[in-house]
Design a protein around this motif. Structure first.
Motif, PDB file in Angstrom:
ATOM      1  N   MET A   1      33.952  34.523  29.367  1.00  0.00           N
ATOM      2  CA  MET A   1      34.293  35.939  29.249  1.00  0.00           C
ATOM      3  C   MET A   1      35.191  36.363  30.405  1.00  0.00           C
ATOM      4  O   MET A   1      34.873  36.106  31.565  1.00  0.00           O
ATOM      5  N   GLU A   2      36.310  37.008  30.087  1.00  0.00           N
ATOM      6  CA  GLU A   2      37.220  37.443  31.134  1.00  0.00           C
ATOM      7  C   GLU A   2      36.608  38.579  31.951  1.00  0.00           C
ATOM      8  O   GLU A   2      35.878  39.431  31.438  1.00  0.00           O
ATOM      9  N   GLU A   3      36.921  38.545  33.221  1.00  0.00           N
ATOM     10  CA  GLU A   3      36.412  39.565  34.137  1.00  0.00           C
ATOM     11  C   GLU A   3      37.005  40.932  33.791  1.00  0.00           C
ATOM     12  O   GLU A   3      38.198  41.064  33.517  1.00  0.00           O
ATOM     13  N   ILE A   4      36.149  41.963  33.814  1.00  0.00           N
ATOM     14  CA  ILE A   4      36.639  43.330  33.622  1.00  0.00           C
ATOM     15  C   ILE A   4      37.197  43.828  34.949  1.00  0.00           C
ATOM     16  O   ILE A   4      36.520  43.846  35.967  1.00  0.00           O
ATOM     17  N   LEU A   5      38.472  44.218  34.916  1.00  0.00           N
ATOM     18  CA  LEU A   5      39.172  44.656  36.121  1.00  0.00           C
ATOM     19  C   LEU A   5      39.052  46.170  36.296  1.00  0.00           C
ATOM     20  O   LEU A   5      38.916  46.681  37.403  1.00  0.00           O
ATOM     21  N   MET A  65      38.158  47.233  40.161  1.00  0.00           N
ATOM     22  CA  MET A  65      37.898  46.154  41.123  1.00  0.00           C
ATOM     23  C   MET A  65      36.760  46.517  42.087  1.00  0.00           C
ATOM     24  O   MET A  65      36.920  46.468  43.301  1.00  0.00           O
ATOM     25  N   ASN A  66      35.643  46.930  41.539  1.00  0.00           N
ATOM     26  CA  ASN A  66      34.442  47.280  42.305  1.00  0.00           C
ATOM     27  C   ASN A  66      34.568  48.547  43.141  1.00  0.00           C
ATOM     28  O   ASN A  66      33.674  48.871  43.926  1.00  0.00           O
ATOM     29  N   TYR A  67      35.658  49.275  42.994  1.00  0.00           N
ATOM     30  CA  TYR A  67      35.782  50.585  43.633  1.00  0.00           C
ATOM     31  C   TYR A  67      35.412  51.660  42.619  1.00  0.00           C
ATOM     32  O   TYR A  67      35.917  51.654  41.490  1.00  0.00           O
ATOM     33  N   ARG A  82      46.104  48.211  48.553  1.00  0.00           N
ATOM     34  CA  ARG A  82      46.599  46.881  48.939  1.00  0.00           C
ATOM     35  C   ARG A  82      46.332  45.848  47.855  1.00  0.00           C
ATOM     36  O   ARG A  82      47.002  44.814  47.801  1.00  0.00           O
ATOM     37  N   LYS A  83      45.353  46.111  47.005  1.00  0.00           N
ATOM     38  CA  LYS A  83      45.012  45.178  45.931  1.00  0.00           C
ATOM     39  C   LYS A  83      45.773  45.476  44.643  1.00  0.00           C
ATOM     40  O   LYS A  83      45.587  44.799  43.632  1.00  0.00           O
ATOM     41  N   ASN A 158      51.276  41.317  48.258  1.00  0.00           N
ATOM     42  CA  ASN A 158      49.890  41.052  48.656  1.00  0.00           C
ATOM     43  C   ASN A 158      49.072  40.438  47.527  1.00  0.00           C
ATOM     44  O   ASN A 158      47.847  40.571  47.496  1.00  0.00           O
ATOM     45  N   ASP A 159      49.768  39.771  46.602  1.00  0.00           N
ATOM     46  CA  ASP A 159      49.130  39.008  45.530  1.00  0.00           C
ATOM     47  C   ASP A 159      48.094  39.866  44.777  1.00  0.00           C
ATOM     48  O   ASP A 159      46.910  39.528  44.719  1.00  0.00           O
ATOM     49  N   PRO A 160      48.550  40.977  44.163  1.00  0.00           N
ATOM     50  CA  PRO A 160      47.610  41.907  43.543  1.00  0.00           C
ATOM     51  C   PRO A 160      46.996  41.351  42.264  1.00  0.00           C
ATOM     52  O   PRO A 160      47.588  40.501  41.595  1.00  0.00           O
ATOM     53  N   LYS A 161      45.818  41.846  41.926  1.00  0.00           N
ATOM     54  CA  LYS A 161      45.202  41.497  40.644  1.00  0.00           C
ATOM     55  C   LYS A 161      45.768  42.350  39.522  1.00  0.00           C
ATOM     56  O   LYS A 161      45.635  42.011  38.346  1.00  0.00           O
ATOM     57  N   LEU A 162      46.366  43.493  39.889  1.00  0.00           N
ATOM     58  CA  LEU A 162      46.857  44.443  38.893  1.00  0.00           C
ATOM     59  C   LEU A 162      48.159  45.069  39.361  1.00  0.00           C
ATOM     60  O   LEU A 162      48.266  45.520  40.503  1.00  0.00           O
ATOM     61  N   ILE A 163      49.145  45.083  38.461  1.00  0.00           N
ATOM     62  CA  ILE A 163      50.388  45.814  38.702  1.00  0.00           C
ATOM     63  C   ILE A 163      50.409  47.035  37.792  1.00  0.00           C
ATOM     64  O   ILE A 163      50.195  46.927  36.580  1.00  0.00           O
TER      65      ILE A 163
END
Length: 224
Positions: A1-5, A65-67, A82-83, A158-163
């Motif tokens: 299962m893909e991670e929920i972002l 992202m856990n925020y 930054r993420k 900064n190699d983000p998980k989301l653009i």
């Protein structure tokens, strides 16, 4: 299962006492590409601004992202940003310095210290967007499409998980627009999620992905 972002449930966003989005829900998984479509003024940009905490989310639940976006403390906002990679329609490059110096400024502002690591990362992102020979140029010496590639390179630093790309082709001609959207799809295929707002249905048709529609203050998933 893909991670929920990203998970939004029943959120409300207001601007100047006008309700922009009401009872809106949306889930984004890691590595997913999503177009947010809708008419001008439908709330597409406001949605993105709420994700990087420029506009508050008033009601509902919102996790990125856990925020917890509904309970963000001001001191935590820079760490969230930054993420994320943020791509603007109007570029927002610093006009008084070269491409390399623009990117260097961002890295230093986000805690990078070593010159060799900074230089190496700049080379990596410029190569990724096909602009490896343009680092010495000033922004005004670049075409609109080249400037947008630099903005995407900046978003990748900064190699983000989301653009988050807010109408990234709004100021570009059709051919260049297609190249920019293809570049974002290529980045997504390497594992970075992309949420792109647009009202250009030709691009959506030519570069298919999941579509979410902003209409009547609501968000609805319309598939591909």
């Amino acid at each position: 299962m893909e991670e929920i972002l990203l998970k939004l449930e029943g959120i409300e966003i207001c601007r100047d006492e006008n309700v922009i989005l009401h009872d809106a829900s949306f889930t984004l998984h890691n590595g997913e590409f999503v177009y947010v479509i809708g008419k001008v003024g439908s709330g597409k940009s406001s949605l993105l601004k709420s994700l990087y905490c420029e506009i508050p989310i008033i009601h509902g639940e919102a996790w990125l992202m856990n925020y917890n976006l509904c309970k963000m403390k001001r001191k935590d906002i820079p760490f969230l940003r930054r993420k994320l990679g943020i791509v603007f329609q109007d570029f927002q490059l610093l006009t008084d310095r070269s491409v390399t110096k623009n990117l260097e400024f961002v890295l230093k502002a986000t805690g990078w210290k070593k010159k060799t690591e900074i230089s190496s990362r700049i080379t990596e992102v410029l190569t990724q967007v096909g602009m490896q020979d343009k680092g010495y140029k000033m922004p005004h010496e670049l075409s609109g499409g080249e400037q947008q590639r630099i903005v995407i390179a900046r978003a990748l630093l900064n190699d983000p998980k989301l653009i988050l790309a807010d109408e990234p082709t709004g100021n570009l001609d059709p051919e260049t627009s297609g190249q920019i959207v293809q570049l974002l799809h290529d980045i997504c295929q390497k594992g970075t999620a992309v949420v792109m707002t647009t009202h250009n249905y030709t691009l959506v048709h030519n570069y298919p992905a999941r579509i979410v529609k902003c209409e009547n203050a609501c968000l609805s998933d319309v598939g591909e």
